[in-house]
Design an enzyme around this catalytic site. Structure first.
Site, mmCIF file in Angstrom:
data_model
loop_
_atom_site.group_PDB
_atom_site.id
_atom_site.type_symbol
_atom_site.label_atom_id
_atom_site.label_comp_id
_atom_site.label_asym_id
_atom_site.label_seq_id
_atom_site.Cartn_x
_atom_site.Cartn_y
_atom_site.Cartn_z
ATOM 1 N N SER A 144 6.364 77.618 8.912
ATOM 2 C CA SER A 144 6.930 76.188 9.178
ATOM 3 C C SER A 144 5.668 75.178 8.995
ATOM 4 C CB SER A 144 7.595 75.906 10.555
ATOM 5 O OG SER A 144 8.667 76.622 10.787
ATOM 6 N N HIS A 165 9.689 78.558 2.183
ATOM 7 C CA HIS A 165 9.984 78.037 3.480
ATOM 8 C C HIS A 165 11.414 77.596 3.510
ATOM 9 C CE1 HIS A 165 9.958 74.336 6.434
ATOM 10 N NE2 HIS A 165 10.013 75.730 7.197
ATOM 11 N N GLU A 177 11.556 75.144 0.189
ATOM 12 C CA GLU A 177 10.271 74.713 -0.044
ATOM 13 C C GLU A 177 9.232 75.956 -0.784
ATOM 14 O OE1 GLU A 177 9.309 70.775 2.502
ATOM 15 O OE2 GLU A 177 8.821 72.648 3.311
ATOM 16 N N ASN A 215 8.479 69.238 6.896
ATOM 17 C CA ASN A 215 8.029 69.370 8.406
ATOM 18 C C ASN A 215 6.939 68.190 8.535
ATOM 19 O OD1 ASN A 215 9.655 70.941 9.440
ATOM 20 N ND2 ASN A 215 8.559 72.739 9.346
HETATM 21 C C1 LIG Z 1 8.912 69.968 16.966
HETATM 22 C C2 LIG Z 1 8.796 70.290 15.706
HETATM 23 C C3 LIG Z 1 9.866 71.037 15.155
HETATM 24 C C4 LIG Z 1 9.750 71.296 13.875
HETATM 25 C C5 LIG Z 1 10.890 72.533 13.458
HETATM 26 C C6 LIG Z 1 10.865 72.829 12.058
HETATM 27 C C7 LIG Z 1 11.625 74.218 11.927
HETATM 28 C C8 LIG Z 1 11.356 74.308 10.405
HETATM 29 O O1 LIG Z 1 10.433 74.997 9.983
HETATM 30 C C9 LIG Z 1 12.705 73.659 9.216
HETATM 31 C C10 LIG Z 1 13.857 73.855 9.842
HETATM 32 O O2 LIG Z 1 14.592 74.542 9.465
HETATM 33 S S1 LIG Z 1 14.375 72.303 10.351
HETATM 34 C C11 LIG Z 1 16.260 72.406 10.754
HETATM 35 C C12 LIG Z 1 16.846 72.125 9.692
HETATM 36 N N1 LIG Z 1 17.945 72.097 9.770
HETATM 37 C C13 LIG Z 1 19.104 70.942 10.192
HETATM 38 O O3 LIG Z 1 18.483 70.036 10.181
HETATM 39 C C14 LIG Z 1 20.292 71.160 10.502
HETATM 40 C C15 LIG Z 1 21.164 70.097 10.874
HETATM 41 N N2 LIG Z 1 22.278 70.425 11.218
HETATM 42 C C16 LIG Z 1 23.330 70.809 10.325
HETATM 43 O O4 LIG Z 1 23.154 70.435 9.002
HETATM 44 C C17 LIG Z 1 24.880 70.983 10.761
HETATM 45 O O5 LIG Z 1 24.836 70.588 12.131
HETATM 46 C C18 LIG Z 1 25.165 72.568 10.490
HETATM 47 C C19 LIG Z 1 25.354 73.015 9.087
HETATM 48 C C20 LIG Z 1 24.125 73.512 11.235
HETATM 49 C C21 LIG Z 1 26.460 72.882 11.344
HETATM 50 O O6 LIG Z 1 27.443 71.953 10.989
HETATM 51 P P1 LIG Z 1 28.176 71.443 12.112
HETATM 52 O O7 LIG Z 1 27.326 70.604 12.860
HETATM 53 O O8 LIG Z 1 29.419 70.543 11.141
HETATM 54 O O9 LIG Z 1 29.012 72.459 12.814
HETATM 55 P P2 LIG Z 1 30.128 73.582 12.307
HETATM 56 O O10 LIG Z 1 31.444 72.963 12.259
HETATM 57 O O11 LIG Z 1 30.014 74.624 13.161
HETATM 58 O O12 LIG Z 1 29.689 74.180 10.947
HETATM 59 C C22 LIG Z 1 29.868 73.468 9.830
HETATM 60 C C23 LIG Z 1 30.152 74.557 8.672
HETATM 61 O O13 LIG Z 1 29.052 75.363 8.524
HETATM 62 C C24 LIG Z 1 29.469 76.754 8.689
HETATM 63 N N3 LIG Z 1 28.279 77.279 9.142
HETATM 64 C C25 LIG Z 1 27.476 76.934 10.354
HETATM 65 N N4 LIG Z 1 26.522 77.766 10.669
HETATM 66 C C26 LIG Z 1 26.664 78.927 9.619
HETATM 67 C C27 LIG Z 1 25.991 80.057 9.519
HETATM 68 N N5 LIG Z 1 24.746 80.376 10.310
HETATM 69 N N6 LIG Z 1 26.403 80.964 8.721
HETATM 70 C C28 LIG Z 1 27.477 80.664 8.068
HETATM 71 N N7 LIG Z 1 28.104 79.378 7.981
HETATM 72 C C29 LIG Z 1 27.895 78.493 8.918
HETATM 73 C C30 LIG Z 1 30.627 76.734 9.523
HETATM 74 O O14 LIG Z 1 31.382 77.795 9.405
HETATM 75 C C31 LIG Z 1 31.329 75.231 9.280
HETATM 76 O O15 LIG Z 1 32.029 75.762 7.749
HETATM 77 P P3 LIG Z 1 33.447 74.963 7.868
HETATM 78 O O16 LIG Z 1 34.367 75.481 8.754
HETATM 79 O O17 LIG Z 1 33.851 75.349 6.252
HETATM 80 O O18 LIG Z 1 33.338 73.617 7.698
HETATM 81 N N1 LIG Z 2 13.474 78.483 13.786
HETATM 82 C C1 LIG Z 2 13.522 77.607 12.668
HETATM 83 O O1 LIG Z 2 14.184 76.529 12.441
HETATM 84 C C2 LIG Z 2 12.683 77.992 11.438
HETATM 85 C C3 LIG Z 2 11.617 78.804 11.704
HETATM 86 N N2 LIG Z 2 10.708 78.878 10.769
HETATM 87 C C4 LIG Z 2 9.459 79.893 10.698
HETATM 88 O O2 LIG Z 2 10.111 81.076 10.604
HETATM 89 C C5 LIG Z 2 9.274 81.972 11.270
HETATM 90 C C6 LIG Z 2 10.199 82.990 12.016
HETATM 91 O O3 LIG Z 2 10.985 81.983 12.913
HETATM 92 P P1 LIG Z 2 12.325 82.229 13.648
HETATM 93 O O4 LIG Z 2 12.853 83.264 12.941
HETATM 94 O O5 LIG Z 2 12.810 81.039 14.319
HETATM 95 O O6 LIG Z 2 11.541 83.137 15.092
HETATM 96 P P2 LIG Z 2 12.497 84.221 15.860
HETATM 97 O O7 LIG Z 2 11.625 84.309 17.152
HETATM 98 O O8 LIG Z 2 13.749 83.981 16.086
HETATM 99 O O9 LIG Z 2 12.163 85.608 15.258
HETATM 100 C C7 LIG Z 2 10.803 86.205 14.957
HETATM 101 C C8 LIG Z 2 11.172 87.701 14.975
HETATM 102 O O10 LIG Z 2 9.923 88.196 14.334
HETATM 103 C C9 LIG Z 2 9.692 89.534 15.141
HETATM 104 N N3 LIG Z 2 8.446 89.774 15.034
HETATM 105 C C10 LIG Z 2 7.422 89.386 15.582
HETATM 106 N N4 LIG Z 2 6.187 90.115 15.208
HETATM 107 C C11 LIG Z 2 6.607 90.907 14.573
HETATM 108 C C12 LIG Z 2 5.801 91.918 13.790
HETATM 109 N N5 LIG Z 2 4.558 92.008 13.651
HETATM 110 N N6 LIG Z 2 6.506 92.718 12.819
HETATM 111 C C13 LIG Z 2 7.903 92.693 12.738
HETATM 112 N N7 LIG Z 2 8.521 91.704 13.571
HETATM 113 C C14 LIG Z 2 8.041 91.084 14.159
HETATM 114 C C15 LIG Z 2 10.325 89.052 16.716
HETATM 115 O O11 LIG Z 2 10.766 90.185 17.297
HETATM 116 C C16 LIG Z 2 11.572 88.321 16.086
HETATM 117 O O12 LIG Z 2 12.575 89.166 15.978
HETATM 118 C C17 LIG Z 2 8.155 81.427 12.035
HETATM 119 O O13 LIG Z 2 7.086 81.390 11.343
HETATM 120 C C18 LIG Z 2 8.845 79.996 12.013
HETATM 121 O O14 LIG Z 2 7.745 79.020 12.260
HETATM 122 C C19 LIG Z 2 10.878 78.203 9.354
HETATM 123 C C20 LIG Z 2 12.112 77.633 9.207
HETATM 124 C C21 LIG Z 2 12.921 77.428 10.375
#
Ligand SMILES: CCCCCCCC(=O)CC(=O)SCCNC(=O)CCNC(=O)[C@H](O)C(C)(C)COP(=O)(O)OP(=O)(O)OC[C@H]1O[C@@H](n2cnc3c(N)ncnc32)[C@H](O)[C@@H]1OP(=O)(O)O
Ligand SMILES: NC(=O)C1=CN([C@@H]2O[C@H](COP(=O)(O)OP(=O)(O)OC[C@H]3O[C@@H](n4cnc5c(N)ncnc54)[C@H](O)[C@@H]3O)[C@@H](O)[C@H]2O)C=CC1
Length: 308
Positions: A144, A165, A177, A215
């Protein structure tokens, strides 16, 4: 051959020349992201090996994939639900699991690392994998926030190293990305870009800068929301309602932090604080630290800012 066909076939040949054939993909880490990446790769027809630290975790990873596929087939086979189970079995049969990363990468075309967000641990992994993977194998990290170039340095294949990413939840989020370092060659970049398209994703081209595109913007926004809670300026619920109804986000920043995982948020923040110690945005958050110390990591543990 007509002029048009000739030009077209030469164009395709040129593009094909710039891309490596991917048949087998290894995903290291079967957590939130790794399981999603394994799933969408198998759905696109690739053979996948998913690696994690023990079988208990890998069983959980397979259960996450199965649950997600149940949601996928509900829509995909809405007219004929009887086809759903066969589809799920077919996808699951394309995914194998192991705890032996060296064995997994010995004959793979692409390694995607999705383990803990820690540079030292990622470097150790890549340096080990570099010794056992084929010379042609492409390495990618799903980090990330960490530098791809820094990881690539520990290998003898910096030209075959890039960032992929993905976003959480991987099966739903369209963006990937694709990160190119100054050493990533055209073949590697084009192969990674094309792989994302084959998954049905929308790839964007990123430089290896901190946080890439999303990010770089998302982390300051989410951290300011956490600081608002810390200062007592607003409640998590009001902040989330505000950003959903006032700015049109699908989830508010606090809900999103719980969804991403508070440990992942902390690792990102701590990593950037170490790299940019004078930057006020990345000062450690006492609240985030407290949640992580208490094992309240958000949705995945049933409690974070909210209870699930
Ligand atoms: C402090 C620093 C921190 C920085 C962190 C950075 C981490 C990173 O590196 C980058 C990241 O990933 S950041 C996160 C990016 N993700 C988001 O922003 C998700 C935002 N949320 C959403 O898009 C919807 O709430 C979402 C799509 C998740 C769910 O939608 P809803 O809220 O409408 O809820 P549902 O009604 O449950 O779902 C809608 C439809 O989506 C299907 N679905 C959800 N999850 C699924 C999954 N895991 N697998 C398959 N299908 C899935 C769900 O079935 C539903 O389908 P329909 O019933 O047909 O609408
Ligand atoms: N959680 C998020 O929303 C996002 C996370 N990422 C990035 O993806 C990576 C993974 O994040 P998550 O899946 O959220 O973490 P997570 O904690 O859910 O999963 C990480 C997994 O890696 C395993 N692991 C740790 N060290 C290992 C090793 N040496 N060999 C094999 N497996 C090992 C752990 O047992 C765990 O199951 C991080 O770099 C995170 O920054 C990127 C986009 C979104």
């Amino acid at each position: 051959m007509s002029f048009a066909t000739n030009v077209l076939s030469r164009g395709l040949a040129t593009t094909a020349w710039r891309m490596a054939a991917l048949n087998h993909i290894t995903v290291i880490g079967g957590g939130s992201m790794g399981s999603g990446i394994a799933q969408v790769s198998a759905q696109a027809g690739y053979k996948v090996t998913m690696v994690d630290q023990n079988d208990e975790i890998l069983n959980k990873s397979c259960a996450i994939i199965n649950k997600s596929l149940q949601r996928v087939v509900k829509k995909k086979f809405a007219d004929d639900p009887s086809k759903g189970e066969a589809y799920i079995s077919d996808i699951m049969s394309k995914i194998s699991t192991t705890t032996d990363s060296s064995k997994a990468v010995s004959n793979t075309d692409l390694v995607i690392e999705a383990i803990i967000e820690n540079m030292g641990i990622k470097k150790k992994l890549f340096s080990e994998l570099d010794k056992v993977a084929k010379e042609s194998t492409i390495f990618a990290s799903n980090t990330s926030s960490l530098s791809i170039s820094e990881m690539a340095k520990v290998t003898k294949r910096p030209e075959k190293f890039g960032g992929l990413h993905f976003f959480n939840p991987v099966p739903m989020m369209k963006l990937v990305e694709v990160v190119r370092t100054s050493n990533t060659n055209d073949n590697t970049f084009d192969t990674l870009f094309d792989y994302c398209k084959k998954l049905g994703k929308v790839p964007v081209n990123c430089k290896d800068t901190p946080g890439f595109i999303v990010n770089r913007l998302l982390v300051p926004y989410m951290m300011e929301a956490v600081r608002m809670v810390e200062r007592g300026d607003a409640s998590p619920k009001d902040i989330d309602t505000g950003m959903k109804l006032g700015a049109g986000y699908p989830m508010g920043p606090i809900e999103l932090a719980d969804y991403v995982g508070l440990d992942v948020c902390k690792f990102i923040l701590d990593g950037w604080h170490e790299e940019f110690p004078d930057h006020p945005l990345f000062v450690p958050s006492p609240l985030l630290n407290k949640f992580v110390d208490e094992g309240k990591l958000g949705r995945k543990t049933g409690e974070g800012f909210y209870k699930y």
